[in-house]
Design an enzyme around this catalytic site. Structure first.
Site, PDB file in Angstrom:
ATOM      1  N   SER A  78       0.678  -1.194   0.100  1.00  0.00           N
ATOM      2  CA  SER A  78      -0.131  -0.179  -0.136  1.00  0.00           C
ATOM      3  C   SER A  78       0.852   1.317   0.091  1.00  0.00           C
ATOM      4  O   SER A  78       0.440   2.312  -0.228  1.00  0.00           O
ATOM      5  CB  SER A  78      -1.101   0.071   1.290  1.00  0.00           C
ATOM      6  OG  SER A  78      -0.128  -0.075   2.439  1.00  0.00           O
ATOM      7  N   LEU A 102       3.246   1.911  -2.076  1.00  0.00           N
ATOM      8  CA  LEU A 102       4.102   1.887  -3.261  1.00  0.00           C
ATOM      9  C   LEU A 102       3.134   3.091  -4.035  1.00  0.00           C
ATOM     10  O   LEU A 102       3.716   3.647  -5.234  1.00  0.00           O
ATOM     11  CB  LEU A 102       4.023   0.812  -4.071  1.00  0.00           C
ATOM     12  CG  LEU A 102       4.960  -0.186  -3.495  1.00  0.00           C
ATOM     13  CD1 LEU A 102       4.947  -1.781  -4.172  1.00  0.00           C
ATOM     14  CD2 LEU A 102       6.360   0.120  -3.067  1.00  0.00           C
ATOM     15  N   GLN A 103       1.924   3.347  -3.868  1.00  0.00           N
ATOM     16  CA  GLN A 103       1.254   4.403  -4.675  1.00  0.00           C
ATOM     17  C   GLN A 103       1.646   5.646  -4.244  1.00  0.00           C
ATOM     18  O   GLN A 103       1.447   6.753  -5.149  1.00  0.00           O
ATOM     19  CB  GLN A 103      -0.477   4.319  -4.106  1.00  0.00           C
ATOM     20  CG  GLN A 103      -1.272   5.453  -4.431  1.00  0.00           C
ATOM     21  CD  GLN A 103      -1.337   6.315  -3.130  1.00  0.00           C
ATOM     22  OE1 GLN A 103      -0.844   6.290  -2.046  1.00  0.00           O
ATOM     23  NE2 GLN A 103      -2.618   7.039  -3.030  1.00  0.00           N
ATOM     24  N   LYS A 136      12.348  -0.088   5.490  1.00  0.00           N
ATOM     25  CA  LYS A 136      12.492   1.117   4.650  1.00  0.00           C
ATOM     26  C   LYS A 136      13.721   1.635   4.448  1.00  0.00           C
ATOM     27  O   LYS A 136      14.124   2.408   3.635  1.00  0.00           O
ATOM     28  CB  LYS A 136      11.444   2.014   5.116  1.00  0.00           C
ATOM     29  CG  LYS A 136       9.849   1.746   4.613  1.00  0.00           C
ATOM     30  CD  LYS A 136       8.985   2.614   5.039  1.00  0.00           C
ATOM     31  CE  LYS A 136       7.648   2.350   4.739  1.00  0.00           C
ATOM     32  NZ  LYS A 136       6.353   3.360   5.006  1.00  0.00           N
ATOM     33  N   CYS A 167      -3.436   8.225   7.128  1.00  0.00           N
ATOM     34  CA  CYS A 167      -3.939   8.030   5.670  1.00  0.00           C
ATOM     35  C   CYS A 167      -4.751   6.780   5.548  1.00  0.00           C
ATOM     36  O   CYS A 167      -5.365   6.626   4.500  1.00  0.00           O
ATOM     37  CB  CYS A 167      -2.808   8.378   4.849  1.00  0.00           C
ATOM     38  SG  CYS A 167      -1.532   7.082   4.957  1.00  0.00           S
TER      39      CYS A 167
END
Length: 239
Positions: free
Chosen positions: A71, A73-74, A88, A188
């Site tokens: 999720s 990668l958007q 990360k 988000c």
């Protein structure tokens, strides 16, 4: 101490900076000597890391405890599908090394209250792109104690903001009052977020960092730059 000369490859790589009035060799040398910490390698950290690495910041620290999820990668553009489930910091560090081999990368886990001062003390400047007030307050408090400039970005849904907290300027609490709570700010994953928004705000954060390092222009100290993505408008608010 004399400035280290640029190699022929660095001269070609940074040629658009070297001919830029106000930047030139002196400004690029300041970037090369700078040690910058980016806290959060997600939506805001991704473009900030990308542009600071490309610009030639000498040492780039990256702090994050999270792993890459599909999720992400958007909007988190430095991470790839192949990086899903990787830390990360590892994914971001690989991106930096691929983007610019002249940048040294240091990976840090999440900045916790007990070790925040120790981690930040190794840097000249901090960028905070984390998504909770709890973590933001830890970073801001440590930066204030160490008298380090702090570039702070935030965003939600279609809107975002950028400001700079620096010694002698308004405090973090002037923008994010103590009574503000994470419970009042849904993440988000609940509200959603438009994909390019972090690119806008994170790039502005990198711009402020470069201004602070080189002395070019007027940083957003005492001002908050607010972006309304739906209307395509920027507003500057005095703190």
């Amino acid at each position: 101490m004399a400035s280290e000369a640029f190699s022929p490859e660095e001269t070609r790589r940074y040629s658009r900076h070297l001919v830029l009035k106000g930047m030139g060799g002196a400004g690029q040398q300041k970037l090369k000597a700078a040690r910058v910490l980016v806290v959060g390698a997600g939506g805001l950290g991704s473009p900030a890391i990308a542009y600071l690495a490309a610009a030639g910041v000498g040492t780039l620290g990256i702090a994050d405890s999270d792993s890459v999820a599909v999720s992400n990668l958007q909007r988190q553009v430095i991470h790839r599908t192949a990086d899903i489930d990787r830390a990360k910091t590892e994914s971001a560090a690989d991106f930096v090394r691929e983007r610019n081999p002249y940048v040294a990368v240091v990976e840090h886990p999440a900045i916790e209250g007990n070790d925040a001062d120790q981690v930040l003390a190794g840097y000249d400047l901090v960028l905070d792109g984390t998504d909770t007030l709890t973590s933001r307050r830890i970073v801001a408090a440590a930066a204030a104690r160490l008298r380090l400039p702090l570039v702070s970005g935030a965003m939600s849904m279609f809107d975002g903001q950028v400001t700079v907290f620096a010694p002698g300027g308004p405090s973090f609490e002037a923008v994010f009052p103590p009574e503000a709570d994470d419970a009042d700010l849904p993440g988000c994953e609940v509200t959603g977020i438009i994909g390019p928004l972090p690119g806008v705000i994170g790039s502005l954060m990198a711009m402020e960092a470069i201004k602070l390092i080189t002395g070019i222009g007027t940083p957003l100290v005492g001002r908050v730059l607010v972006y309304d993505g739906k209307r395509g408008e920027f507003t500057t608010l005095e703190v």
